[in-house]
Enzyme design. Structure first.
Site, PDB file in Angstrom:
ATOM      1  N   ARG A   5      32.713  27.230  59.490  1.00 23.57           N
ATOM      2  CA  ARG A   5      31.264  26.971  59.540  1.00 23.57           C
ATOM      3  C   ARG A   5      30.923  25.542  59.104  1.00 23.57           C
ATOM      4  NH1 ARG A   5      30.316  31.830  56.158  1.00 23.57           N
ATOM      5  NH2 ARG A   5      30.226  33.583  57.588  1.00 23.57           N
ATOM      6  N   LYS A  33      44.302  41.445  55.225  1.00 24.39           N
ATOM      7  CA  LYS A  33      43.826  42.609  54.499  1.00 24.39           C
ATOM      8  C   LYS A  33      42.484  42.279  53.838  1.00 24.39           C
ATOM      9  CE  LYS A  33      44.735  43.443  50.105  1.00 24.39           C
ATOM     10  NZ  LYS A  33      44.491  42.580  48.954  1.00 24.39           N
ATOM     11  N   LYS A  45      57.779  39.007  50.951  1.00 20.52           N
ATOM     12  CA  LYS A  45      58.461  38.486  49.765  1.00 20.52           C
ATOM     13  C   LYS A  45      59.947  38.734  49.941  1.00 20.52           C
ATOM     14  CE  LYS A  45      54.631  39.310  46.585  1.00 20.52           C
ATOM     15  NZ  LYS A  45      54.213  37.987  46.117  1.00 20.52           N
ATOM     16  N   HIS A  90      50.074  47.117  49.096  1.00 24.73           N
ATOM     17  CA  HIS A  90      51.315  46.631  48.485  1.00 24.73           C
ATOM     18  C   HIS A  90      52.144  47.734  47.816  1.00 24.73           C
ATOM     19  CE1 HIS A  90      49.198  43.071  49.371  1.00 24.73           C
ATOM     20  NE2 HIS A  90      48.614  42.871  48.226  1.00 24.73           N
ATOM     21  N   LYS A  98      45.278  44.479  36.544  1.00 27.90           N
ATOM     22  CA  LYS A  98      45.005  43.079  36.217  1.00 27.90           C
ATOM     23  C   LYS A  98      44.916  42.967  34.699  1.00 27.90           C
ATOM     24  CE  LYS A  98      43.075  41.453  40.487  1.00 27.90           C
ATOM     25  NZ  LYS A  98      44.238  40.696  40.972  1.00 27.90           N
TER      26      LYS A  98
HETATM   27  C1  BG6 Z   1      46.415  40.363  46.791  1.00 26.30           C
HETATM   28  C2  BG6 Z   1      45.311  40.953  45.957  1.00 26.30           C
HETATM   29  O1  BG6 Z   1      46.588  41.101  47.980  1.00 26.30           O
HETATM   30  O2  BG6 Z   1      47.617  40.393  46.045  1.00 26.30           O
HETATM   31  C3  BG6 Z   1      45.162  40.203  44.663  1.00 26.30           C
HETATM   32  O3  BG6 Z   1      44.085  40.887  46.690  1.00 26.30           O
HETATM   33  C4  BG6 Z   1      46.477  40.133  43.935  1.00 26.30           C
HETATM   34  O4  BG6 Z   1      44.176  40.792  43.835  1.00 26.30           O
HETATM   35  C5  BG6 Z   1      47.575  39.628  44.870  1.00 26.30           C
HETATM   36  O5  BG6 Z   1      46.331  39.251  42.844  1.00 26.30           O
HETATM   37  C6  BG6 Z   1      48.936  39.719  44.224  1.00 26.30           C
HETATM   38  O6  BG6 Z   1      49.845  39.077  45.052  1.00 26.30           O
HETATM   39  P1  BG6 Z   1      50.983  38.149  44.442  1.00 26.30           P
HETATM   40  O7  BG6 Z   1      51.762  37.684  45.620  1.00 26.30           O
HETATM   41  O8  BG6 Z   1      50.282  37.044  43.719  1.00 26.30           O
HETATM   42  O9  BG6 Z   1      51.747  39.038  43.523  1.00 26.30           O
END
Ligand code: BG6
Length: 508
Positions: A50, A163, A197, A255, A354
């Site tokens: 944008r 996602k 990963k 994940h 978190k």
């Molecule tokens: C993301 C989430 O998909 O994955 C985040 O939205 C999270 O909240 C992140 O922090 C974690 O991914 P990584 O690769 O940093 O472990």
């Protein structure tokens, strides 16, 4: 393993090219690919956003993003010039038809002399979920992206969707219906960056390139599995998104369930996209509904104030964009059973949060206790020492804990036979140096090569939602005023420990 193939000549069109994801992940990944000469000569980038701007201002933004990226040690001037000459920018609102006409015009100019069969286009939707549907519709209506009947058709059009893919089973189904109405499944790449990963891919290699673990990989020898994705960060600047998502949509639906399926799947007939994904879907199908039997299999909690990295940090409810009385969970633990021959009776504990004590993601496979305790074992660890830990991040690697006889020490009851747990440890950094490639590099290259193995298929996404959705609906239908809290910097609420302890008597 063979070296990565080079991508087909293509134009990468990033919608949301100036946003946070592009700056933090996509631009560094593109640079990495260019540096390793994995991008084809015919690579072109068109960023669409944008913000007003032109090619020159976008190249500047890109250069700044590289300079501030943790993933790039030093920008090589030659690589940058190569990339810079191939980078273009178009401005526009995603809801406006004129934007797509302008993008088409830019693409005509940019792809001008490219042979028709090489006019491959990869559309990356790095945009908020609220504009996914509209953008997909515009892309096809404008003729920018074309449906192809087969994977082999050239030129190809592919679409990458970030996602979250939906926010419930119903919305994921709707999004699938829309996307698959415009594209074939072979054209759709649904991202789950965890799958790219190195250590997550290594789960398959570890299990199926070795023979010694597979005979033990079942309910006869394994007592339980703990899958953890712990983060030290809070919600940071993503309060608005997080209030809508919470930990279940943010980490579990994607994940954590991916880690579960890869740990538990049957050997696929080949390491091809469909063979692997078929096996993953079978695992999800065998997962017992989480609310079955009225058992308490899920714990949710939210972080309170505490300390992180030696600093006092606020409670979730005091972060910006968070409602004062919010009950959005920032932590959850689940006890999951997979009702098939291999796993019947083995609890898989999934846990993520978190603001926990340490950033660590791992899969810990606890083997059963020996059938007879010959050495007067007393503690749980003495009874069942064999623990295999696959460390996803940080300090990527694998360790295997076992007991050995302590040299010379004397045990009261079994003189001369005192034992100590020791770890056999493999570390990626020690064996291969610190060269872990950023996940987005792998994912982008896979899209350009046309390998969807590390992306989620429509049925897989829907299966994952069908497990998670009843829990979210249950929470919605039975609102509570408060949920348990845990101090920031701790390991989560005591309720989660209690969930794990539920089965512990059976492990002895
Ligand atoms: C993301 C989430 O998909 O994955 C985040 O939205 C999270 O909240 C992140 O922090 C974690 O991914 P990584 O690769 O940093 O472990």
């Amino acid at each position: 393993m063979t070296a990565r193939e080079q991508a087909d000549p293509c134009t990468l069109v990033i919608f949301g090219g100036a946003g946070d994801l592009s700056r933090r992940k996509l631009i560094p990944a593109i640079y990495y690919l260019a540096e390793q000469k994995l991008l084809p000569e015919g690579f072109v980038l068109l960023a669409v956003a944008r913000d007003p701007g032109d090619d020159a201002s976008y190249r500047k933004l890109m250069r700044e993003a590289m300079a501030t990226s943790d993933e790039i040690r030093k920008v090589d001037e030659g690589v940058w010039q190569w990339l810079c000459a191939r980078t273009h920018y178009a401005t526009g609102e995603f809801s406006d038809e004129a934007t797509y006409a302008a993008v088409a015009k830019r693409l005509d100019e940019i792809e001008g002399s490219t042979p028709d069969a090489d006019k491959n286009r990869l559309f990356y939707l790095a945009i908020p979920p609220s504009v996914f549907e509209m953008t997909v519709q515009h892309l096809t209506m404008s003729g920018l992206a074309k449906r192809t009947e087969s994977y082999e058709a050239r030129p190809w059009s592919r679409i990458v969707i970030e996602k979250p893919f939906g926010r419930s089973l119903e919305s994921a189904r709707e999004l699938n219906r829309l996307v698959l109405g415009c594209f074939g499944e072979h054209q759709v790449y649904r991202i789950d960056h965890y799958l790219a990963k190195e250590t997550v891919q290594n789960i398959l290699v570890f299990r199926f390139a070795n023979t010694i673990f597979e005979p033990l990989w079942n309910n006869r020898w394994i007592s339980h599995v703990q899958i953890t994705a712990a983060e030290t960060v809070g919600v940071e600047t993503r309060g608005k998104y997080y209030e809508e998502a919470g930990i279940i949509r943010d980490m579990f639906q994607n994940h954590l369930l991916q880690l579960l399926t890869l740990s538990a799947l049957e050997p696929p007939s080949a390491i091809t996209a469909d063979a692997v994904r078929d096996e993953k879907v079978k695992v999800l199908r065998a997962v017992r509904p989480l609310l079955a039997d009225g058992e308490q299999n899920i714990v949710r909690a939210q972080y309170a104030a505490g300390t992180a990295g030696g600093k006092t940090v606020p409670a979730y409810r005091s972060e910006s964009d968070i409602a004062a009385g919010s009950i959005t969970p920032t932590f959850a633990a689940m006890r999951v059973f997979i009702d098939n021959w291999r796993w019947k009776g083995v609890p898989f504990f999934l846990r993520s949060g978190k603001r926990l004590a340490k950033r660590t993601s791992e899969i810990a496979v606890q083997f059963k206790a020996p059938p007879l305790f010959l050495f007067d074992q007393k503690t749980a660890e003495e009874m069942a020492p064999s623990l295999l830990v696959m460390r996803i991040q940080p300090d990527e690697g694998i360790s295997f804990r076992l007991h050995v006889k302590t040299p010379g020490a004397v045990h009261e009851l079994t003189p001369g036979l005192e034992f100590t747990p020791v770890d056999m440890d493999f570390s990626y950094a020690e064996s291969f140096g610190n060269e872990a490639h950023p996940a987005y590099e792998t994912l982008l290259l896979d899209c350009m090569i046309g390998d969807p193995t590390l992306f989620t298929r429509s049925d897989e996404v829907e299966m994952a939602w069908s497990l998670i959705d009843p829990v979210l609906q249950d929470w919605e239908n039975n609102p509570v005023k408060e949920i348990p809290t845990y101090a920031a910097g701790s390991w989560g609420p005591s309720e989660a420990d209690a969930l794990i302890a539920k089965d512990s008597a059976a492990w002895r």
